[in-house]
Design a protein around this motif. Structure first.
Motif, PDB file in Angstrom:
ATOM      1  N   LYS A 213       0.839  -1.208   0.000  1.00  0.00           N
ATOM      2  CA  LYS A 213       0.000   0.000   0.000  1.00  0.00           C
ATOM      3  C   LYS A 213       0.877   1.262   0.000  1.00  0.00           C
ATOM      4  CE  LYS A 213      -3.161   2.374   2.997  1.00  0.00           C
ATOM      5  NZ  LYS A 213      -3.666   2.361   4.362  1.00  0.00           N
ATOM      6  N   THR A 214       1.900   1.265   0.841  1.00  0.00           N
ATOM      7  CA  THR A 214       2.791   2.440   0.898  1.00  0.00           C
ATOM      8  C   THR A 214       3.505   2.627  -0.435  1.00  0.00           C
ATOM      9  OG1 THR A 214       3.141   1.954   3.227  1.00  0.00           O
ATOM     10  CG2 THR A 214       4.674   3.498   2.225  1.00  0.00           C
ATOM     11  N   LEU A 215       3.992   1.535  -1.006  1.00  0.00           N
ATOM     12  CA  LEU A 215       4.686   1.629  -2.301  1.00  0.00           C
ATOM     13  C   LEU A 215       3.778   2.240  -3.354  1.00  0.00           C
ATOM     14  CD1 LEU A 215       7.169   0.769  -4.094  1.00  0.00           C
ATOM     15  CD2 LEU A 215       5.899  -1.331  -4.563  1.00  0.00           C
ATOM     16  N   LEU A 216       2.523   1.787  -3.377  1.00  0.00           N
ATOM     17  CA  LEU A 216       1.609   2.229  -4.433  1.00  0.00           C
ATOM     18  C   LEU A 216       1.061   3.640  -4.191  1.00  0.00           C
ATOM     19  CD1 LEU A 216      -0.131  -1.120  -5.401  1.00  0.00           C
ATOM     20  CD2 LEU A 216       1.808   0.023  -6.458  1.00  0.00           C
ATOM     21  N   SER A 217       1.440   4.230  -3.056  1.00  0.00           N
ATOM     22  CA  SER A 217       1.069   5.639  -2.841  1.00  0.00           C
ATOM     23  C   SER A 217       1.985   6.553  -3.678  1.00  0.00           C
ATOM     24  CB  SER A 217       1.160   6.014  -1.361  1.00  0.00           C
ATOM     25  OG  SER A 217       2.520   6.104  -0.980  1.00  0.00           O
ATOM     26  N   LYS A 218       3.035   5.944  -4.251  1.00  0.00           N
ATOM     27  CA  LYS A 218       3.943   6.620  -5.199  1.00  0.00           C
ATOM     28  C   LYS A 218       4.740   7.774  -4.607  1.00  0.00           C
ATOM     29  CE  LYS A 218       1.312   5.587  -9.358  1.00  0.00           C
ATOM     30  NZ  LYS A 218       0.682   6.118 -10.540  1.00  0.00           N
ATOM     31  N   GLN A 219       4.811   7.824  -3.281  1.00  0.00           N
ATOM     32  CA  GLN A 219       5.609   8.878  -2.666  1.00  0.00           C
ATOM     33  C   GLN A 219       7.060   8.413  -2.575  1.00  0.00           C
ATOM     34  OE1 GLN A 219       4.239   9.927   1.251  1.00  0.00           O
ATOM     35  NE2 GLN A 219       5.645  11.667   1.225  1.00  0.00           N
ATOM     36  N   VAL A 220       7.946   9.042  -3.317  1.00  0.00           N
ATOM     37  CA  VAL A 220       9.351   8.616  -3.324  1.00  0.00           C
ATOM     38  C   VAL A 220      10.080   9.271  -2.151  1.00  0.00           C
ATOM     39  CG1 VAL A 220      11.492   8.575  -4.666  1.00  0.00           C
ATOM     40  CG2 VAL A 220       9.281   8.305  -5.825  1.00  0.00           C
ATOM     41  N   THR A 221      10.544   8.417  -1.229  1.00  0.00           N
ATOM     42  CA  THR A 221      11.172   8.936  -0.024  1.00  0.00           C
ATOM     43  C   THR A 221      12.186   7.951   0.549  1.00  0.00           C
ATOM     44  OG1 THR A 221      10.730   9.325   2.342  1.00  0.00           O
ATOM     45  CG2 THR A 221       9.017   8.188   1.122  1.00  0.00           C
ATOM     46  N   GLU A 222      13.255   8.504   1.137  1.00  0.00           N
ATOM     47  CA  GLU A 222      14.260   7.665   1.811  1.00  0.00           C
ATOM     48  C   GLU A 222      13.651   6.846   2.933  1.00  0.00           C
ATOM     49  OE1 GLU A 222      17.562   9.904   3.334  1.00  0.00           O
ATOM     50  OE2 GLU A 222      18.308  10.386   1.333  1.00  0.00           O
ATOM     51  N   ARG A 223      12.533   7.327   3.463  1.00  0.00           N
ATOM     52  CA  ARG A 223      11.907   6.604   4.584  1.00  0.00           C
ATOM     53  C   ARG A 223      11.361   5.247   4.144  1.00  0.00           C
ATOM     54  NH1 ARG A 223       9.837  11.611   5.259  1.00  0.00           N
ATOM     55  NH2 ARG A 223       7.764  10.996   4.588  1.00  0.00           N
TER      56      ARG A 223
END
Ligand code: GLP
Length: 246
Positions: free
Chosen positions: A207-217
């Protein structure tokens, strides 16, 4: 990123194996990037079957593994070297000298990182990289906070990663605290990447991956910066995305 939603783990493993088979049939000298953990076990089983039943040969293939626990000898039962040998290498016609895995007990960790990067430069680029995903979004052992410019480096494993891998060890204390891993930059140099995710425990990460937010976290999110990634996911791992869309 392309996505493929399949029914279950068996289907994910089978499909991933057809992609590996296609790669090796198309180029007998392919360089494959390999992962460890529970996720690719089914894929490796299918590769062993395709070797035996459909005669796919790996004799000119080279493999580069993502990572290794620091402090474990190759011969340790839980080293990734042992894992790869037991689950894949000894069952196919791969020449063992063509299989590269970081040394978990080098005389100098700094020199080992440099040596592994040189291997990647010399025999790379990896034609097809297999990845699993950690519950915290790690790829290889690139834990949250890893820079997108990272090459091979030493990481301190997070308590959640050590816990996720606990079932492979007799006691929590035995789980190594550090590992050596290919960096994000090196992973992204691969020509094609297949990311596998299966089971309920990966639902939050998917789910987090598919939110498409690119972050070091969330290191797996850097895969959005690559133009040839296929996410192969099963229903259990996709369930939170489905719920959100309902
Ligand atoms: C492990 C490995 C990763 C793997 C991930 C997920 O610790 N270093 O390469 O993809 O964590 O593991 P699993 O497939 O067991 O869930």
């Amino acid at each position: 990123m392309k996505g493929l939603l399949l029914d279950n783990y068996a289907a994910v493993s089978e499909y991933a194996a057809t992609l590996v088979e296609e790669q090796v049939r198309g180029n007998a000298q392919s360089v494959l990037g390999l992962a460890t953990g529970a996720t690719p076990l089914g894929l490796y089983e299918n590769i062993c079957n395709s070797f035996e039943e459909r005669g796919v040969s790996y004799k000119d293939v080279r493999t580069i593994n993502l990572d290794e626990y620091l402090g474990l000898e190759r011969t340790h039962p839980e080293s990734y070297y042992t894992f790869m040998n037991e689950k894949l290498f000894k069952h196919i016609d791969l020449a063992i000298e063509n299989a590269y895995i970081p040394d978990g007990k080098p005389s100098s960790v700094g020199e080992e990182c440099v040596r592994y990067d040189k291997i990647l430069d010399c025999i790379g680029p990896i034609n097809l990289q297999i990845l699993g995903i950690g519950t915290n979004g790690h790829i290889g052992f690139n834990e949250p906070g890893t820079n997108s410019n990272s090459t091979t480096h030493i990481v301190e494993l997070t308590p959640s990663t050590r816990k996720s891998n606990a079932h492979f060890f007799q006691s929590f204390e035995e789980i190594p605290t550090h590992a050596i891993t290919m960096g994000i930059k090196s992973i992204l140099k691969s020509e094609k990447i297949i990311l596998l995710a299966s089971g309920e425990s990966k639902a939050e990460a998917v789910k987090t991956l598919l939110s498409k937010q690119v972050t070091e976290r969330f290191p797996a999110s850097f895969l959005w910066n690559h133009d040839n990634v296929t996410l192969i996911v099963d229903r259990d791992a996709y369930q939170l995305v489905e719920l959100e869309r309902q």
